[in-house]
Enzyme design. Structure first.
Site, mmCIF file in Angstrom:
data_model
loop_
_atom_site.group_PDB
_atom_site.id
_atom_site.type_symbol
_atom_site.label_atom_id
_atom_site.label_comp_id
_atom_site.label_asym_id
_atom_site.label_seq_id
_atom_site.Cartn_x
_atom_site.Cartn_y
_atom_site.Cartn_z
ATOM 1 N N ARG A 17 -49.903 15.047 -26.894
ATOM 2 C CA ARG A 17 -51.068 14.106 -27.053
ATOM 3 C C ARG A 17 -51.954 14.472 -25.763
ATOM 4 O O ARG A 17 -52.928 13.951 -25.901
ATOM 5 C CB ARG A 17 -50.554 12.915 -26.797
ATOM 6 C CG ARG A 17 -50.192 12.132 -28.216
ATOM 7 C CD ARG A 17 -49.821 10.936 -27.911
ATOM 8 N NE ARG A 17 -48.404 10.796 -27.325
ATOM 9 C CZ ARG A 17 -47.628 9.657 -26.866
ATOM 10 N NH1 ARG A 17 -48.213 8.389 -26.912
ATOM 11 N NH2 ARG A 17 -46.473 9.642 -26.549
ATOM 12 N N LYS A 24 -48.260 19.587 -19.942
ATOM 13 C CA LYS A 24 -48.511 18.147 -19.535
ATOM 14 C C LYS A 24 -48.418 18.072 -18.084
ATOM 15 O O LYS A 24 -49.191 17.427 -17.446
ATOM 16 C CB LYS A 24 -47.809 17.182 -20.452
ATOM 17 C CG LYS A 24 -47.800 15.882 -19.709
ATOM 18 C CD LYS A 24 -47.303 14.655 -20.712
ATOM 19 C CE LYS A 24 -45.854 14.354 -20.617
ATOM 20 N NZ LYS A 24 -45.430 12.961 -21.349
ATOM 21 N N GLY A 106 -40.822 14.389 -15.060
ATOM 22 C CA GLY A 106 -41.972 14.900 -14.254
ATOM 23 C C GLY A 106 -43.236 14.766 -14.551
ATOM 24 O O GLY A 106 -44.044 15.127 -14.065
ATOM 25 N N GLY A 144 -36.896 2.001 -24.135
ATOM 26 C CA GLY A 144 -35.543 1.567 -24.281
ATOM 27 C C GLY A 144 -35.287 0.177 -23.263
ATOM 28 O O GLY A 144 -35.752 0.012 -22.089
#
Ligand code: UD1
Ligand code: CA
Length: 491
Positions: A17, A24, A106, A144
């Site tokens: 994304r 990223k 990270g 979660g």
């Protein structure tokens, strides 16, 4: 002191994304990559070792993290089969694991070492098999959920996609940061399956495994949930960048720095500011810039890896790898390139560019000049519009100007050349040969005026017409003066 602690940083995922050729976790905020922030937090826990799990675009990530953390253990996860699988790769790469294993991601750039230290301390005090750094959020979507029983004991983590509508109501989420007893973790990892909505090996399944074995599990909500927030796209990157900056600026204000406009002040994580520094609007202090006591920076400066001395004043300046002495003055509109050293009480003024230039204590380059590959002695003044011609088209050469010299306006110093202590130059001098101490160098010859040149050579142009008109007016004035003189002095 080194703890019996291993920190595992997961960074194998793709981050599609971001829509970027840059992996990223290598995108930057606050002057560091995202993984650089996480590694700094990890380092603050004083672990025995740090293991990074890499996979996607791993050449880029490996090269970067090894420069930050040369002793780091790399674990390669060829296929991203889930967080449980990733930690298994980490355990294999690390070899002997004992004590506590802390797992982090990270891509959480706001995470601090203090939070990790607190969480590890809570985990170790509980003597549990697993601890969850949780968070209570208004919108738990995508995370979660931490499931607790009627007594409030943690039972399991259920992922969004696997959760029942009722479980989705739970607002306590798994931040992703987990702490394990190493022995338990090693035994539990092979027991994780992938029979779930995503077909992945979920690390979070170890919570239920621990409970099955009758072991203790704890969840500790972090107050500051943003610290565990991940970045998935560039909108979040900018949001986290602004938030990180807000925190850094606020911390410096608490430390005694005056910041007139926090909204337009950008300070990188590794910048160091002394007490009573003042920062005016529109300032970016980047890299490893250090500003000493009572210095005033701004408005509108960008300073990267610079050192600003006590009481110095820097206005509307762009600088990189420059050192500014105590009480010195820079700007407005100065361009300090790498290797600029300005002495105490010195001055680099408006529209002056400097590079590899050591300018002595109290020496001044006040106006419209280029100073490259030069040394200027203490107390010397360089006239307006002086060019240190350092480049002959092939090589760069140095210019040395001694102490207390006075050079005039619009000079060119053709390097290599030396101007002695106490020497001077005339306006418009082109210095091609060394000037001995105390000498005055004058290179331009006597001025010669060629009368009527414009009228003769540029007839019919505006230039010639103006010259013509001026000549006519001057001769008319001469005539009337003549008449008056005649009248005033008859006979
Ligand atoms: C995970 C957690 C979830 C938690 C959330 C917090 C699991 C199963 N779920 O979900 O409980 O609320 O993080 O953000 O752990 N990664 C690898 N290798 C892999 C998979 C992931 O290195 O095979 C890395 C990713 O690069 C990323 C991190 O692990 O940094 C999390 O992975 P991601 O797929 O984003 O997990 P979530 O679904 O967000
Ligand atoms: Ca995620």
């Amino acid at each position: 002191m080194v703890n019996n602690l291993t920190v595992v940083v997961l960074a194998a995922g793709g981050g599609t994304r971001m829509k970027s050729k840059t992996m990223k976790v290598l995108h930057r905020i606050g002057g560091r990559t995202m993984i650089g922030h996480v590694l700094a937090a990890a380092r603050a826990t004083e672990p025995e070792r740090i293991v990074a799990v890499v996979g996607h675009q791993r050449e880029q990530v490996e090269a970067h993290i090894l420069t930050l953390e040369p002793n780091l253990v790399l674990a390669v996860q060829e296929e991203q089969l889930g967080t449980g699988h990733a930690v298994r790769m980490a355990a294999e790469a690390a070899g002997q694991l004992s004590g506590t294993v802390l797992v982090a991601y990270g891509d959480t750039p706001l995470l601090t070492g203090a939070s990790l230290r607190w969480f590890v301390a809570e985990h170790e005090a509980s003597q549990g098999a697993v601890s969850i750094l949780s968070g209570i959020v208004d919108n738990p979507f995508g995370y979660g959920r931490v499931l607790r029983n009627a007594e409030g004991d943690v039972e399991a983590i259920v992922e969004e996609k696997d959760a029942s509508p009722q479980q989705r109501e739970v607002r306590e989420i798994n931040s992703g940061i987990l702490a394990f007893d190493a022995e338990f973790l090693l035994a539990a990892l092979p027991r994780i399956g992938n029979d779930n909505a995503k077909g992945e090996y979920y690390l979070t399944d170890v919570i239920a495994i621990a409970r099955e074995d009758g072991l203790t599990v704890g969840a500790y909500p972090i107050d500051d949930v943003m610290q565990t927030e991940g970045v998935n796209d560039r909108v979040q990157l900018a949001k986290m960048g602004a938030e990180l900056n807000r925190r850094i600026v606020e911390r410096w204000m608490q430390e005694g720095v005056t910041v007139m406009d926090p909204a337009t002040t950008w300070i990188d994580a590794d910048v160091v500011l002394a007490q009573d520094v003042t920062i005016l609007p529109g300032v970016q202090l980047l890299g490893t810039t250090v500003v000493a006591e009572d210095a005033v920076v701004g408005p509108d400066c960008t300073l990267k890896d610079c050192e600003i001395g006590a009481g110095a004043r820097v206005v509307r300046t762009h600088g990189e790898l420059a050192v500014i002495g105590e009480e010195a003055n820079v700007g407005p509109f100065s361009f300090l390139r790498p290797g600029t050293l300005l002495g105490a009480r010195g001055k680099i003024g408006g529209f002056v560019e400097t590079k590899n230039a050591a300018i002595g204590d109290g020496a001044k380059v006040p106006h419209l000049s280029y100073v490259g590959d030069a040394e200027i002695g203490e107390g010397t003044n360089i006239g307006a519009g002086t060019i240190f011609a350092n480049y002959d088209g092939v090589n760069k050469h140095r210019t040395t100007v001694g102490k207390h010299a006075r050079t005039a306006s619009n000079n060119t110093f053709v390097a290599p050349v030396t101007i002695g202590d106490g020497a001077g130059t005339g306006a418009g001098t082109v210095v091609r040969q060394d000037v001995p101490p105390g000498a005055l160098a004058v290179s331009s010859g006597p001025q010669r005026n060629i009368e009527g040149w414009a009228q003769a050579k540029r007839a019919g142009t505006a230039q010639a017409n103006a010259a013509e008109a001026a000549a006519a007016q001057a001769s008319g004035e001469r005539d009337t003066t003549h008449e008056r003189t005649e009248l005033g002095n008859p006979g």
